[in-house]
Design an enzyme around this catalytic site. Structure first.
Site, PDB file in Angstrom:
ATOM      1  N   GLU A  78       1.091  58.559 145.853  1.00 18.59           N
ATOM      2  CA  GLU A  78       0.928  57.909 144.460  1.00 18.59           C
ATOM      3  C   GLU A  78       0.345  56.797 144.044  1.00 18.59           C
ATOM      4  O   GLU A  78      -0.354  56.637 143.553  1.00 18.59           O
ATOM      5  CB  GLU A  78       2.256  58.185 143.400  1.00 18.59           C
ATOM      6  CG  GLU A  78       2.743  59.584 143.188  1.00 18.59           C
ATOM      7  CD  GLU A  78       3.424  60.392 144.534  1.00 18.59           C
ATOM      8  OE1 GLU A  78       3.630  59.716 145.522  1.00 18.59           O
ATOM      9  OE2 GLU A  78       3.292  61.485 144.474  1.00 18.59           O
ATOM     10  N   HIS A 147      13.099  65.511 138.403  1.00 23.94           N
ATOM     11  CA  HIS A 147      12.283  66.129 137.521  1.00 23.94           C
ATOM     12  C   HIS A 147      12.338  66.365 136.161  1.00 23.94           C
ATOM     13  O   HIS A 147      11.883  67.111 135.536  1.00 23.94           O
ATOM     14  CB  HIS A 147      12.234  67.798 138.156  1.00 23.94           C
ATOM     15  CG  HIS A 147      11.615  67.988 139.619  1.00 23.94           C
ATOM     16  ND1 HIS A 147      12.339  67.403 140.624  1.00 23.94           N
ATOM     17  CD2 HIS A 147      10.724  68.387 139.849  1.00 23.94           C
ATOM     18  CE1 HIS A 147      11.876  67.716 141.710  1.00 23.94           C
ATOM     19  NE2 HIS A 147      10.692  68.384 141.473  1.00 23.94           N
TER      20      HIS A 147
END
Ligand SMILES: Cc1ncc(C[n+]2csc(CCOP(=O)(O)OP(=O)(O)O)c2C)c(N)n1
Ligand SMILES: [Mg+2]
Lengths: 344, 388
Positions: A78, A147
């Site tokens: 990322e 999540h």
């Protein structure tokens, strides 16, 4: 440097698409497609966004239409996604980065906060950073750890970033295009629990109609102001409907952005209603609600009938899926807060 | 030349000039010798001049810091050959991403000497317009800019610029031995190799990351990192300006031709302190410093030029005069930097108006004028949008 208004002019004249019923996820997809058709400097970068179309299929079909150079399946890193997007922006591109889930933005946190947010300032305006970071966020989908989180306050606390979150398919469609047109970096929080919610979308809405920074009153009322953004707008609207049955009239303000913060819209509403409840999924402690409460208190002190109250997550790690509905701001918890506001 | 990494393992290292400034003709280096042979005496004298000016810049900046005129300074002493040699291989269209010690690179790139100290003066976070010199401003977060360089190179690929030894576009990023441990540098090498991006990773292994020797960063010779990611990698004697030039030129050409990234480890030594705030006596010996003083990169090039009859008294005097001139300009220029009005803090936070910044600025201006509004952060109330 290009201003938003200038870009708006260059984007007018696209062929008419009409109005369609779309899910919020599909509305983002259509917004991305429109932006990519309009400007070939727009690139998408992320993990699994190519043939798979992203884990939520938000980029479905885009690599087939625009090719691998513009819809890039990146290495699984990322910081690399955002760091290379910064370099691409310096070379004149407009990268749109997808972070697969909220909990996975942290490897890129350094690039976003120390570089992306600051390069325009560091170069005294010589370099713009037209980079969008899309992050599916929020809970309610029964997911495992990492999540379901709502880290938006961490970004709003950083000068140089714009932090926004659409609540409806129409806003998702418009706001993603405005985010891409922005010469400033935008962290674009997509309420993943609402990806499948449907709504009418006017596909010809002009980009630059200022939804990116402007709060919107999505329900008018007179007795209490419910302030929300992203996934919590739906909760606020449901609460307002329930309150109507009790004979209380709630006004709902959808912030759309928490940086900048459209304080004016909130203040105008609270001066009218005298009560304010802020709702978000993120922990209330040092959350966006705290900032809103402080500003409302400063600006509306004499109009307030009760303290500004907040309903949101607790100061705990996001809970296991089995308990997440106790943690998330439910209609019942918002109703409880409204009752407390009226008890004053 | 071969050197050891402390474990008695010989590390192959390209050298074209020995520490006495004699051209060496080791087998296998012909390609590099040919590249270095392209440097005219005029070029070599130019390199010498830029190295001497960089050394003087260092001395002037250090003394300005000692006088309280700079908040900090990070000297490049000892690394002039690595910096000037590599920068000489650049072409105008190439783009440089430095860290914070590349004063020699910026010297060659033509960035104004005073502008180069704005950051250290505390009057700027950057100091120049990167697009003016195709050189980005300093990045202080170790390794972060390696990704920017790689992304920039990915942009070059997408632009369809010509793939040509001279007219192609290459990107180079400079970082240190400490930086090789950073995730961002490693991620940059992943992105660069996967995309075959036209970027050169230029490592200056000056053997120290503040107080930590390279043995605290790695068990392998660092040039092998590049190899492991899948790019041509080479270790050069970083105090040998010819070897650095030849190796960098080769890597840049590879990039300009669309043949992907390269990695260069320039093995050198940080002769000075890490910064003006540092105290090397706490972690290294003066013996080591003495060894490397004898390998001074400027002395080495001077010896070559002298041996080849290119360093006459007149030229030495000219360079000396330029250095004096640099010092005079720097001293007065730096003292004149004031960072502008305090309210400029609110400038360029965003490219488009942001309501919070605007309202805080308005409040601050009123406060400074002795007229603070009753509400600390007065808001603009407009029908749609309010405080943007
Ligand atoms: C991410 C980060 N961590 C720590 C620092 C503090 N710091 C500044 S320079 C430095 C050492 C860097 O060493 P190296 O990469 O070898 O470069 P050199 O200073 O030798 O040129 C450190 C630890 C920093 N600037 N950034
Ligand atoms: Mg070092």
């Amino acid at each position: 440097m290009t201003t938003m208004a200038e870009r708006t002019q260059t984007t007018s004249g696209a062929r008419a698409e009409g109005t369609k019923t779309l899910t919020l996820g599909k509305a983002v997809n259509e917004g991305l497609r429109a932006a990519m058709r309009r400007d070939d400097k727009v690139l998408l970068m992320g993990e699994d966004i190519g043939p798979l179309g992203g884990v939520f299929r938000v980029t479905d079909g885009l690599q087939a239409e625009f090719g691998e150079e513009r819809v890039v399946d990146t290495p699984l890193a990322e910081s690399g996604i955002v760091g290379t997007a910064i370099g691409l922006a310096m070379r004149g591109y407009r990268p749109v980065c997808e972070i697969q889930f909220d909990g996975f933005v942290f490897p890129a946190f350094n690039q976003i906060t120390t570089q992306l947010a600051k390069i325009h300032n560091r170069t005294r305006g010589a370099i713009d950073m037209p980079v969008v970071i899309r992050i599916p966020y929020g809970g309610g989908i029964g997911a495992v750890e990492h999540h379901s989180e709502s880290p938006e306050a961490l970004f709003a606390h950083t000068a140089g970033l714009r932090v926004v979150s659409p609540s409806s398919p129409q806003d998702a469609y418009t706001m993603i295009q405005e985010a891409i047109a922005s010469p400033d970096p935008v962290v674009f929080f997509e309420p993943k629990g609402r990806y499948w919610a449907k709504g009418e979308v006017d596909l010809d809405v002009p980009v630059g109609s200022a939804t990116l920074n402007a709060a919107q009153v999505v329900r008018t009322g007179t007795d209490v102001t419910l302030v929300a953004y992203g996934p919590s707008v739906e909760t606020a609207l449901k609460t307002a409907a329930a309150l109507a049955e009790e004979g209380r009239s709630a006004e709902v303000v959808d912030l759309r952005a928490i940086s900048p913060l459209d304080t004016g819209a909130v203040v105008a509403s609270v001066r009218k209603t005298g009560r304010c409840v802020v709702i978000h999924e993120a922990p209330v402690f040092f959350g966006a609600g705290a900032e809103i409460a402080a500003r409302v208190t400063e600006e509306c002190f004499y109009a307030l009938e009760s303290p500004v109250l907040r309903v949101g997550g607790f100061h705990t790690p996001y809970p296991v899926a089995k308990h997440e509905h106790e943690y998330l701001p439910s209609v019942d918890r918002v109703l409880d807060a409204v009752d407390r506001a009226f008890a004053h | 030349m071969t050197t050891t990494n402390g474990s008695n393992e010989a590390i192959p290292t390209l050298q074209l000039l020995d520490p006495e400034g004699r051209r060496v003709t080791t087998r296998g280096t012909k390609g590099y010798r040919d590249r270095a042979a392209d440097l005219t005496p005029e070029n070599l004298r130019g390199m010498y001049r830029d190295m001497v000016l960089t050394r003087r810049f260092d001395e002037e900046a250090t003394s300005l810091q000692r006088q309280g005129e700079l908040a900090l300074y990070a000297p490049s002493r000892g690394q002039e050959a690595a910096q000037v040699g590599s920068a000489y291989a650049l072409r105008p269209q190439d783009f440089v991403f430095p860290s914070y010690r590349e004063h020699g690179v910026l010297q060659v790139r033509g960035v104004d000497t005073v502008d180069r100290l704005r950051f250290f003066r505390g009057s700027d976070h950057g100091g120049w317009d990167p697009n003016e010199h195709n050189a980005h401003v300093y990045t202080v977060v170790i390794g972060a800019h390696a990704l920017h360089a790689t992304g920039y190179a990915m942009g070059v690929q997408r632009d369809g610029t010509p793939l040509d030894k001279h007219d192609g576009t290459a990107v180079i990023t400079y970082f240190g031995d400490g930086a090789t441990s950073q995730g961002d540098v490693n991620e940059a090498m992943v992105y660069a190799t996967v995309n075959q991006a036209p970027v050169v990773f230029f490592l200056q292994n000056n053997q120290w990351a503040i107080s930590e020797p390279t043995s605290r960063q790695t068990r392998t010779p660092l040039y092998r990192r590049g190899e492991a990611f899948g790019m041509p990698s080479l270790r050069v004697d970083g105090n040998d300006v010819l070897a650095v030039y030849a190796a960098t030129q080769e890597a840049l050409e590879r990039a300009r031709l669309g043949q992907g990234p390269s990695f260069i480890e320039a093995f050198t030594y940080r002769m000075g302190a890490h910064t003006t705030s540092d105290d090397p006596t706490r972690y290294r010996t003066t013996d080591q410093e003495e060894v490397w003083r004898r390998r001074d990169p400027i002395d080495r090039l001077a010896a070559l030029l002298r041996a080849e009859g290119e360093l006459d008294d007149e030229f030495v005097a000219q360079v000396q005069a330029s250095a004096d001139e640099l010092g005079v300009g720097l001293r007065s220029g730096v003292r004149a930097l004031d960072g502008g009005a305090p309210v400029s803090t609110f400038d360029d936070v965003y490219a488009t108006p942001h309501g919070i910044v605007a309202s805080e600025r308005a409040w601050y201006e009123a406060y400074e004028a002795g007229d603070p509004p009753a509400e600390q952060y007065a808001i603009a109330e407009t029908a749609q949008g309010g405080a943007r």
